[in-house]
Design an enzyme around this catalytic site. Sequence first.
Site, PDB file in Angstrom:
ATOM      1  N   SER A 176       0.806  -1.231   0.000  1.00  0.00           N
ATOM      2  CA  SER A 176       0.000   0.000   0.000  1.00  0.00           C
ATOM      3  C   SER A 176       0.834   1.274   0.000  1.00  0.00           C
ATOM      4  O   SER A 176       0.810   2.071   0.955  1.00  0.00           O
ATOM      5  CB  SER A 176      -0.969  -0.054   1.167  1.00  0.00           C
ATOM      6  OG  SER A 176      -1.735  -1.215   1.025  1.00  0.00           O
ATOM      7  N   ARG A 191       6.993   6.479  -4.618  1.00  0.00           N
ATOM      8  CA  ARG A 191       7.553   7.092  -3.406  1.00  0.00           C
ATOM      9  C   ARG A 191       7.048   6.335  -2.198  1.00  0.00           C
ATOM     10  O   ARG A 191       5.941   5.802  -2.214  1.00  0.00           O
ATOM     11  CB  ARG A 191       7.122   8.559  -3.283  1.00  0.00           C
ATOM     12  CG  ARG A 191       5.637   8.771  -3.041  1.00  0.00           C
ATOM     13  CD  ARG A 191       5.279  10.241  -3.032  1.00  0.00           C
ATOM     14  NE  ARG A 191       4.958  10.691  -4.367  1.00  0.00           N
ATOM     15  CZ  ARG A 191       3.725  10.661  -4.885  1.00  0.00           C
ATOM     16  NH1 ARG A 191       2.714  10.225  -4.185  1.00  0.00           N
ATOM     17  NH2 ARG A 191       3.497  11.086  -6.107  1.00  0.00           N
ATOM     18  N   ASP A 229      -4.144  -1.597  -0.685  1.00  0.00           N
ATOM     19  CA  ASP A 229      -5.246  -1.895   0.245  1.00  0.00           C
ATOM     20  C   ASP A 229      -6.598  -1.346  -0.234  1.00  0.00           C
ATOM     21  O   ASP A 229      -7.637  -1.971  -0.046  1.00  0.00           O
ATOM     22  CB  ASP A 229      -4.921  -1.421   1.674  1.00  0.00           C
ATOM     23  CG  ASP A 229      -4.423   0.009   1.755  1.00  0.00           C
ATOM     24  OD1 ASP A 229      -4.425   0.702   0.730  1.00  0.00           O
ATOM     25  OD2 ASP A 229      -4.012   0.434   2.856  1.00  0.00           O
TER      26      ASP A 229
HETATM   27  C1  BGC Z   1      -0.488   4.990   0.437  1.00  0.00           C
HETATM   28  C2  BGC Z   1      -1.616   4.273  -0.247  1.00  0.00           C
HETATM   29  C3  BGC Z   1      -2.453   3.541   0.788  1.00  0.00           C
HETATM   30  C4  BGC Z   1      -2.856   4.461   1.915  1.00  0.00           C
HETATM   31  C5  BGC Z   1      -3.652   3.738   2.990  1.00  0.00           C
HETATM   32  C6  BGC Z   1      -0.982   5.838   1.591  1.00  0.00           C
HETATM   33  O1  BGC Z   1       0.080   6.411   2.264  1.00  0.00           O
HETATM   34  O2  BGC Z   1       0.207   5.805  -0.476  1.00  0.00           O
HETATM   35  O3  BGC Z   1      -1.140   3.369  -1.201  1.00  0.00           O
HETATM   36  O4  BGC Z   1      -3.598   3.021   0.152  1.00  0.00           O
HETATM   37  O5  BGC Z   1      -1.717   5.027   2.493  1.00  0.00           O
HETATM   38  O6  BGC Z   1      -2.946   2.687   3.527  1.00  0.00           O
END
Ligand code: BGC
Length: 496
Positions: A176, A191, A229
């Site tokens: 995620s 990133r 996620d």
């Molecule tokens: C991430 C996402 C993720 C979200 C919730 C963010 O910091 O970039 O990919 O879905 O957090 O977990």
Amino acid sequence: MSSRRGSSTVLLPSGQTLTTFTKHSQDEEGLPHATKKTMADHLRKYEALFNLTPQRMRMVVEAFKESLELGLSKPNQVVPMIPTYVFGWPSSKEKGNYLAVDLGGTNLRVCLVTLEGEGKFQITQAKYRLTEEQKQDEGQKLFDFCGECLKAFVDTHRAEGHIGKDEVLPLGFTFSYPCAQERIDHGVLIRWTKGFGAPNTEGHDVVAMFRESLAKMSVPAEVVALTCDTTGTLIASHYVNPKTRIACIFGTGCNAAYMEHVRDIPKIAQLGIDPDMEMAINCEWGAFDSFEHENLPRTKYDQIIDETSNKPGEQAFEKLISGRYLGEILRLIICELIDEGVLFLGQNTYKLEIPYCFDTAFLSLMEMDPTDELLMIIGIFNHFFAVETTLAERQFFRALAKLVARRAARLSACGIAAIVSKMGYLDEGCSVGADGSLYNKYPNFAERIHEGLHDIFGEKGKNIVTYHAEDGSGIGSAIVAAMTKDRKTANIYPNL
Ligand code: BGC
């Protein structure tokens, strides 16, 4: 004069129990603390800073919509709008055994999921806490750790007969963090977010790195799909509630995913996918307004958080909303008032001066405190920060927590509203599957989102209803893996 005593016991995020006792607030008169009037004056100042009017929210929604469109039209935009290669909704006929690995912001989770069709499933899982060191250590080591945990998990389930002796299970990998995907089993990390900083990972294909670790440890698993996620949550929630159109995570980080028509994703036109098909989009909306900071109402506390973070300028929206930052916003306000001589005069406040020491779970506990004397808040400040508080101060802290969390929920409503409005879901209404610690545990977070949607859209805002989603990174990831296997077997875009 006899003093009244009250007590309250609570389970803290650390797993400890905290019992607080206090005397009646008359006993506090001797303390050289801020008075009720001073605190009320300060509160008004913060109310003005953190309040979001419906008009301001609508402006944010319009700018948000433009960013979403831009992200769909061209690669490398601020809000990346990542095509996930998850084509359409699950059929509910997906079946079989799958492994799911979820590298989240706080834990690593490995799951064995049995999809039984018609929205039914079984899941067994193990969780491993990630240390702060692991988050900053060499990237390949992080994937090696995932591989080791998975190996131990598979070995146990093999020994117990849940996994066949020579069976190589298909695996859904939930990672995620924003990754640019060229196909479903590929993702170059754009990133790190949520405080991760593991070197030699940004710019690399995380599926290739994970496969390398699995091969090194001879884990009998085949990575079929990489998901985030939110995408997993979208698919899992639709599997059990077909009215779901959008999924959001409000946890350590924040993000949303929804289903888009391929014809409305101009940046992948060259792939020649049937324009009438649908594909899930991982918005990565936490990046909204990054770098330029033109649209979001940032206070000086938000700016400090941004500038002192390991990723200045990035994840501007997430930094105003997610659980990683809300406690820190409140702590910065408290520190400012300590410096101005308003709070805790004559007390040693060094414990409050440590960045990120004020957990967002404290805000949640403060808002939930059911006692007139706010015993929970006494306990938090006493036990964790070794400072005494007056009732007026505690009321002020609770009001501040509410301001910070309410702004987060209302901004979250702006993000949802932007997708709803872009997709034209308002009249018909839709369900939004939501997950994450803020959504699940913070008191009134969902109600405040709904109130925000009402402020943006008026009565029709009630057509948009958020609900507690299905487990996206376990069940969702397994369903995505199953959908992908079925799609490839049916020879539908087998290279994607
Ligand atoms: C991430 C996402 C993720 C979200 C919730 C963010 O910091 O970039 O990919 O879905 O957090 O977990």
